[in-house]
Scaffold this motif. Structure first.
Motif, short mmCIF file in Angstrom:
data_model
loop_
_atom_site.label_atom_id
_atom_site.label_comp_id
_atom_site.label_asym_id
_atom_site.label_seq_id
_atom_site.Cartn_x
_atom_site.Cartn_y
_atom_site.Cartn_z
N ASN A 1 36.30 38.90 33.93
CA ASN A 1 37.47 39.59 34.49
C ASN A 1 37.39 39.63 36.01
OD1 ASN A 1 38.73 40.99 31.87
ND2 ASN A 1 36.50 41.21 31.77
N PRO B 1 38.27 39.81 39.92
CA PRO B 1 39.42 40.42 40.60
C PRO B 1 40.36 39.35 41.15
CG PRO B 1 37.43 40.61 41.93
CD PRO B 1 37.00 40.07 40.60
N ALA B 2 41.58 39.75 41.44
CA ALA B 2 42.61 38.79 41.87
C ALA B 2 42.18 38.01 43.11
CB ALA B 2 43.91 39.54 42.13
N GLY B 3 41.51 38.67 44.03
CA GLY B 3 41.10 37.98 45.25
C GLY B 3 39.77 37.27 45.15
N SER C 1 36.94 46.78 40.06
CA SER C 1 35.89 45.84 39.65
C SER C 1 34.48 46.35 39.93
CB SER C 1 36.09 44.51 40.37
OG SER C 1 37.33 43.92 40.04
#
Length: 519
Positions: free
Chosen positions: A175, A177-179, A210
């Protein structure tokens, strides 16, 4: 389905049942000391009582005196301050070792570190150690531990559910993080101290969602949402604020280095200062302090999430909540950024207890207590039997304000990695060391070993512990002798299952004999 297929299915089923029976028998045979019956053997006949739930929240390297309610001007701990106002605050609580592993294993067993057999950082918890998880599990509790336990082995020691760093890493890989995952690697003693102690006060490189602490709290929240009939015992143990003082990107700038001052180190301090700190500049020291408090603030937020989930579960009123630090931490005092010694910031820790309707609110206790007192206190509050060989004492009466209840006359802590120990009374502290061990913990001074030493501090007249009184105050010889005797008694009479102290030794030689690591 043909008859042969049915027969094979039946055979597989019977094999699984047989295997399960064998495993159950083996588990009963190999568990030492007959644990499955030990706790219940101490119950009165009849149905075991249903005790309250137990929630233990633990900070890592969280020094006493750093809560806002203690008067700390940074006010980094609003949720812990609120918890303290709702319950009992022990102002003078002391760890039994200023190091994570022995302190935690001593706490969770209610026994002195040397008696548990864990006095060093990497020592595994012995398989035959009886923990609070073992005891409560036998009494019908659902048990779980999320976060840092430092068992140093795959064993669960009575906690039916566990999650630690490896579990978080697996979750983070699945999972991201987006960045992207930009968390910084921690390399203590491999890079300059300013880097591994986060003197730049940088975020960890991950968003709040996160962070490792968030993962553990998420697991705890899910655990608390279950509506089971059995009482629960849950430990949520954070890695914060331990170096590298991790905090999420959203916490950047919450505390700034210019808000802090650098304690002045004396010439005597500098002679004993570990080499690893010698190169730190005042600006770097302030940056470390800012990073520490930012990590404390992040942990305080996560503590609040657990308490909110407990409230939402409907079990807040029937749950004993404990918050504590496993050991303290030096933030520049005496030129140090560590624990591993017996100055007050290293050994004094926060200890809070709340049980609505059963413990008073906003009670402040100034008696001396130790972390080994936590297990007997929890069991006493819960009305449950305690193992017969605990070294801790119940603080139930002290917490409740029962007339005549009192804490300890002397608290004791030990640190075998430096072959050193302390005995502290309400006013005085005696520190005894062999001065003969080449340290292996990274905090060497680079100077010749000092040889045997004793030091005595008057904590009322000298709260900073700057003046050793033994060389100049012969009138305090009796004070030192009494503390020495108390230290001897604690170290020599709590060795069940360990090598006994040789009978021919004097008290001071016996103390020093006890301080040599025997893990």
């Amino acid at each position: 389905m043909g008859q042969g297929t049915v027969d094979r299915a039946k055979l597989r089923s019977r094999c699984r049942i047989a295997a399960w029976c064998v495993l159950c028998v083996l588990a009963m045979v190999v568990r030492p000391d007959g644990w499955p019956s030990r706790a219940r053997a101490h119950l009165p006949e009849g149905t075991p009582p249903r005790g309250p739930n137990i929630l233990i929240l633990m900070g890592d390297d969280h020094a006493g005196g750093t809560l806002g309610i203690d008067g700390d001007p940074r006010r980094a701990t609003p949720r812990l301050d609120a918890l303290a106002r709702q319950g009992v605050r022990f102002d003078r609580a002391y760890c039994n070792s200023p190091l994570c592993t022995p302190s935690r294993q001593s706490l969770i067993t209610g026994r002195m570190p040397h008696a548990v057999g864990v006095t060093r950082l990497t020592t595994p918890m012995p398989d035959d150690a009886l923990t609070l998880g073992d005891w409560l599990g036998d009494l019908g509790y659902r048990t779980a531990a999320f976060g840092k336990m430092h068992f140093n082995s795959p064993a669960h020691h009575g906690f039916q559910e566990m999650a630690d760093t490896d579990d978080w890493f697996r979750w983070l890989r699945a999972n991201p993080p987006a960045g992207g995952d930009h968390h910084r690697k921690w390399r203590p003693f491999q890079v300059p101290a300013a880097e591994w102690m986060n003197a730049a006060c940088k975020p960890y490189g991950l968003p709040l969602a996160s962070m490792e602490a968030t993962y553990y709290v998420n697991r705890a929240v899910e655990f608390l949402r279950r509506d089971d009939d059995e009482p629960f015992a849950l430990v949520v143990s954070f890695y914060e604020p331990h170096a590298p003082f991790k905090f999420p990107d959203e916490w950047a700038g919450r505390f700034k280095p210019e808000q802090f001052t650098v304690p002045q180190a004396s010439e005597a301090d500098l002679r004993e200062q570990p080499e690893v700190f010698a190169s730190l500049t005042p600006d770097q020291a302030r940056g470390i302090q800012a990073a520490y408090y930012t990590a404390v603030s992040h942990m305080d937020y996560q503590v609040g999430r657990v308490l909110d989930a407990l409230e939402a579960s409907g079990h807040a009123d029937d749950t004993i909540v404990i918050y504590l630090g496993d050991n303290g931490y030096m933030l520049g005092q005496h030129g140090r950024f560590e624990k591993h010694c017996f100055y007050e910031p290293s050994v004094r820790v926060p200890l809070l207890a709340r049980w609505p309707g059963r413990l008073p609110a906003d009670r402040r206790v100034t008696d001396l207590v130790e972390l080994i007192d936590v297990v007997p206190t929890l069991l006493d509050l819960a009305g449950l039997p305690a193992p017969p060989d605990l070294h801790g004492r119940s603080l139930k009466g002290l917490a409740a304000g029962t007339p005549g209840a009192k804490g300890r006359d002397v608290v004791v802590s030990e640190y075998q990695e430096n072959e050193e120990a302390m005995a502290r009374s309400s006013r005085y502290k005696l520190v005894v060391g062999t001065g003969a061990r080449q340290r292996e913990d990274g905090y060497e001074t680079g100077r010749p070993l000092p040889g045997p030493y004793e030091r005595l501090y008057d904590l009322e007249a000298d709260p900073g512990e700057d003046v050793d009184l033994l060389p100049t105050r012969p009138d305090l010889a009796a004070v030192a002798a009494d503390l020495r005797h108390q230290l001897f008694l604690r170290l020599s009479t709590t060795r069940e299952g360990r090598t006994p102290v040789p009978a021919a030794l004097s008290e001071i030689d016996a103390i020093r004999w006890c301080l040599v690591p025997q893990d």
